[in-house]
Scaffold this motif. Structure first.
Motif, short mmCIF file in Angstrom:
data_model
loop_
_atom_site.label_atom_id
_atom_site.label_comp_id
_atom_site.label_asym_id
_atom_site.label_seq_id
_atom_site.Cartn_x
_atom_site.Cartn_y
_atom_site.Cartn_z
N HIS A 184 0.83 -1.22 0.00
CA HIS A 184 0.00 0.00 0.00
C HIS A 184 0.86 1.27 0.00
CE1 HIS A 184 1.49 0.40 3.91
NE2 HIS A 184 0.41 0.74 4.58
N TRP A 185 2.18 1.11 -0.10
CA TRP A 185 3.07 2.27 0.06
C TRP A 185 3.09 3.13 -1.23
CZ3 TRP A 185 7.53 4.12 -2.29
CH2 TRP A 185 8.21 5.11 -1.59
N GLY A 186 3.09 4.46 -1.05
CA GLY A 186 3.30 5.37 -2.17
C GLY A 186 2.10 5.58 -3.07
N ARG A 187 0.95 5.87 -2.46
CA ARG A 187 -0.26 6.07 -3.27
C ARG A 187 -0.05 7.16 -4.32
NH1 ARG A 187 -4.54 9.50 -2.79
NH2 ARG A 187 -3.69 10.31 -0.86
N THR A 188 0.57 8.29 -3.88
CA THR A 188 0.75 9.41 -4.81
C THR A 188 1.79 9.10 -5.90
OG1 THR A 188 2.38 10.37 -3.32
CG2 THR A 188 0.11 11.15 -3.09
N LYS A 189 2.58 8.05 -5.67
CA LYS A 189 3.59 7.67 -6.68
C LYS A 189 3.11 6.48 -7.50
CE LYS A 189 7.48 9.04 -3.73
NZ LYS A 189 7.42 8.78 -2.30
N GLY A 190 1.83 6.11 -7.34
CA GLY A 190 1.29 5.00 -8.13
C GLY A 190 1.63 3.64 -7.56
N TYR A 191 1.81 3.57 -6.26
CA TYR A 191 2.09 2.29 -5.56
C TYR A 191 3.25 1.53 -6.21
CZ TYR A 191 -2.53 3.02 -3.44
OH TYR A 191 -3.60 3.53 -2.78
N PRO A 192 4.47 2.02 -6.10
CA PRO A 192 5.60 1.39 -6.82
C PRO A 192 5.84 -0.07 -6.45
CG PRO A 192 6.33 3.28 -5.48
CD PRO A 192 4.85 3.26 -5.42
N MET A 193 5.69 -0.45 -5.18
CA MET A 193 5.96 -1.85 -4.83
C MET A 193 4.90 -2.77 -5.41
SD MET A 193 8.32 -3.51 -3.49
CE MET A 193 8.69 -5.17 -3.00
N ARG A 194 3.68 -2.27 -5.45
CA ARG A 194 2.58 -3.05 -6.05
C ARG A 194 2.92 -3.35 -7.52
NH1 ARG A 194 -3.45 -0.97 -4.64
NH2 ARG A 194 -2.50 -0.92 -2.58
N ARG A 195 3.45 -2.34 -8.21
CA ARG A 195 3.81 -2.51 -9.63
C ARG A 195 4.91 -3.58 -9.77
NH1 ARG A 195 0.15 1.00 -9.72
NH2 ARG A 195 -0.92 -0.98 -9.57
N VAL A 196 5.89 -3.52 -8.85
CA VAL A 196 7.00 -4.48 -8.88
C VAL A 196 6.46 -5.90 -8.68
CG1 VAL A 196 8.95 -5.31 -7.49
CG2 VAL A 196 8.82 -2.90 -8.13
N VAL A 197 5.60 -6.07 -7.68
CA VAL A 197 5.09 -7.41 -7.35
C VAL A 197 4.21 -7.92 -8.50
CG1 VAL A 197 3.66 -8.72 -5.72
CG2 VAL A 197 5.23 -6.97 -4.86
N GLU A 198 3.40 -7.03 -9.07
CA GLU A 198 2.53 -7.44 -10.17
C GLU A 198 3.34 -7.88 -11.39
OE1 GLU A 198 -1.47 -4.84 -9.09
OE2 GLU A 198 0.05 -3.96 -10.42
N ALA A 199 4.43 -7.15 -11.66
CA ALA A 199 5.25 -7.51 -12.82
C ALA A 199 5.90 -8.88 -12.62
CB ALA A 199 6.32 -6.44 -13.05
N VAL A 200 6.40 -9.11 -11.42
CA VAL A 200 7.04 -10.40 -11.12
C VAL A 200 6.00 -11.53 -11.20
CG1 VAL A 200 8.02 -11.74 -9.21
CG2 VAL A 200 8.95 -9.50 -9.76
N ALA A 201 4.81 -11.27 -10.67
CA ALA A 201 3.76 -12.29 -10.70
C ALA A 201 3.38 -12.62 -12.14
CB ALA A 201 2.54 -11.78 -9.93
N HIS A 202 3.32 -11.59 -12.97
CA HIS A 202 2.97 -11.80 -14.38
C HIS A 202 4.04 -12.64 -15.08
CE1 HIS A 202 1.22 -10.93 -18.26
NE2 HIS A 202 2.41 -10.59 -18.70
#
Ligand SMILES: C[S@@+](CC[C@H](N)C(=O)[O-])C[C@H]1O[C@@H](n2cnc3c(N)ncnc32)[C@H](O)[C@@H]1O
Length: 219
Positions: A184-202
């Motif tokens: 949930h970190w960095g809402r104003t930055k577009g949730y960077p860790m979420r993007r990282v985890v999603e890319a790895v999962a993909h």
């Protein structure tokens, strides 16, 4: 094999003296860690790797849940954490944990006087046999763990929100369950860790489970 590696790491990475130090069980975690608790309770991982331990409050949580789990923690515990803790004084998170301003000042003063490394290990008093503190940076330190023969069953990543931490964990330990913080970190930055985890999962075909700050990759 991994027990031998754990014992070898233990002798290479001794604890500092913590007698007489004040422990501060303060976590920077953002919620949802019951997902990790459930994995520890159900799967009983023998060995866990935590990347980014800070004051070892999260580590203490894992060690307290299962009397057999052994954890290797990687963190530089460098003096930059002193200034970081000083900046927390008066901020909402530290104020929620310690409403009294004088206690917050004492927190920052103890981290400075005792040092972040010793303060973190003071928080793990009683767990000397089941925790090895590896002072270093991911991902470099991870290759050294692998060379020692360390094979974690469960990995918790709570460091610097870098894709390379996940990539190297998957490369070195393809059978480990990989989890972490900062979903949930960095809402104003577009949730960077979420993007990282999603890319790895993909890339690897994992399913993601997430709750507040916590994420878990399922194969
Ligand atoms: C958010 S804190 C960890 C919080 C801790 N897990 C808790 O629940 O209280 C992040 C930590 O990661 C460490 N860190 C930063 N970069 C790192 C890296 N490349 N490898 C290992 N640790 C790192 C920092 O020193 C800091 O202690």
């Amino acid at each position: 094999m991994t027990q031998a590696a754990f014992d070898s790491l233990k002798s290479q990475h001794p604890w500092p003296e913590t007698d007489g130090l004040t422990a501060w069980d303060y976590t920077l975690g953002g919620g949802g860690r019951q997902l990790i608790d459930a994995i520890i309770r159900a799967q009983k991982p023998a060995f866990m790797l935590e990347i980014g331990c800070f004051l070892c409050s999260s580590t203490k949580r894992w060690l307290s849940l299962d009397s057999d789990i052994r954890v290797v923690g990687v963190d530089p515990w460098d003096d930059g954490l002193i200034e970081q803790c000083r900046r927390y004084v008066g901020r909402p998170a530290l104020t929620r944990a310690y409403p009294d301003r004088a206690v917050q000042e004492q927190f920052a003063a103890d981290i400075e006087a005792q040092g972040p490394f010793s303060t973190a290990l003071a928080n793990l008093h009683g767990f000397e046999d089941r925790f090895v503190p590896v002072r270093g940076l991911s991902p470099d330190a991870l290759y050294v763990l692998k060379e020692t023969g360390f094979e974690p069953d469960l990995i918790y990543i709570d460091a610097n929100k870098q894709a390379i931490d996940l990539d190297v964990c998957i490369e070195l330990w393809p059978d480990a369950q990989i989890t972490g913080d900062d979903w949930h970190w960095g809402r104003t930055k577009g949730y960077p860790m979420r993007r990282v985890v999603e890319a790895v999962a993909h890339t690897h075909g994992f399913k993601i489970e997430a709750d507040h700050a916590t994420w878990v990759l399922h194969r």
